[in-house]
Design a protein around this motif. Structure first.
Motif: not given
Length: 184
Positions: A58-64, A128-134, A143-149
């Motif tokens: 997920t963070f590879m997608e965020v950081a590129q 990122p789509a990978i986070a939404i799916d996982y 991104l806030k939702d991702v960091v929260t989970v």
């Protein structure tokens, strides 16, 4: 600032993805040698490894990351894997305790990340789509939702590893205590 946090998260997750795999693998081999059950610990540690891998992806997608940052991920992972492997062979109790403290640092880092998202210092971009799916997040997750989970996952990993260290400290093996419930 967003890129910096993304890269920091990427490096944290590079290290964090190793202990569950090493612990799960070594417990698996011990279980095979001794013809005994693990009480669910093998599965729990391998689930932790998979969960941390998804954090990294997920963070590879965020950081590129750039090519040299990807090379650094490989180098850090290679060094940490070997160090943790030998550390776990010497003292699983100590190895789990170290991971508990690393996970505590991750919780702190993600709390700071959330604070900067709330303060508007970092753009709250779509997840990122990978986070939404996982994590089965809503399609409009951010991104806030991702960091929260992810922070919640890290808190769980912290608690599991401190518990595992406590179990070893009491002179019991991990197989003697039921493993904790999964990660998501």
């Amino acid at each position: 600032m967003q890129r910096r946090y993304g890269c920091r998260a990427m490096m944290l997750e590079t290290v964090a993805a190793v202990p569950g795999m090493v612990g799960g693998m070594l417990l698996h081999l011990r279980s095979l040698r001794r013809f005994e059950q693990s009480g669910g610990w093998i599965r729990a540690l391998l689930e932790e490894a998979e969960n941390e891998r998804m954090h990294l992806m997920t963070f590879m997608e965020v950081a590129q990351p750039r090519w040299y940052e990807r090379a650094l991920v490989i180098a850090v992972q290679g060094v940490f894997f070997n160090a943790y492997f030998f550390g776990y062979l010497i003292s699983p109790k100590f190895a789990h305790r170290v991971v508990g403290y690393l996970e505590e640092e991750a919780v702190h880092s993600y709390t700071e990340f959330l604070k900067d998202l709330d303060d508007g210092k970092i753009d709250n971009v779509p997840a990122p789509a990978i986070a939404i799916d996982y994590w089965r997040l809503p399609a409009n997750a951010t991104l806030k939702d991702v960091v929260t989970v992810v922070r919640a996952d890290e808190a769980h990993h912290r608690d599991v590893n401190h518990f595992a260290s406590d179990v070893y400290y009491q002179g019991m093996q991990l197989k003697a205590t039921p493993a904790p419930i999964g990660y998501h």
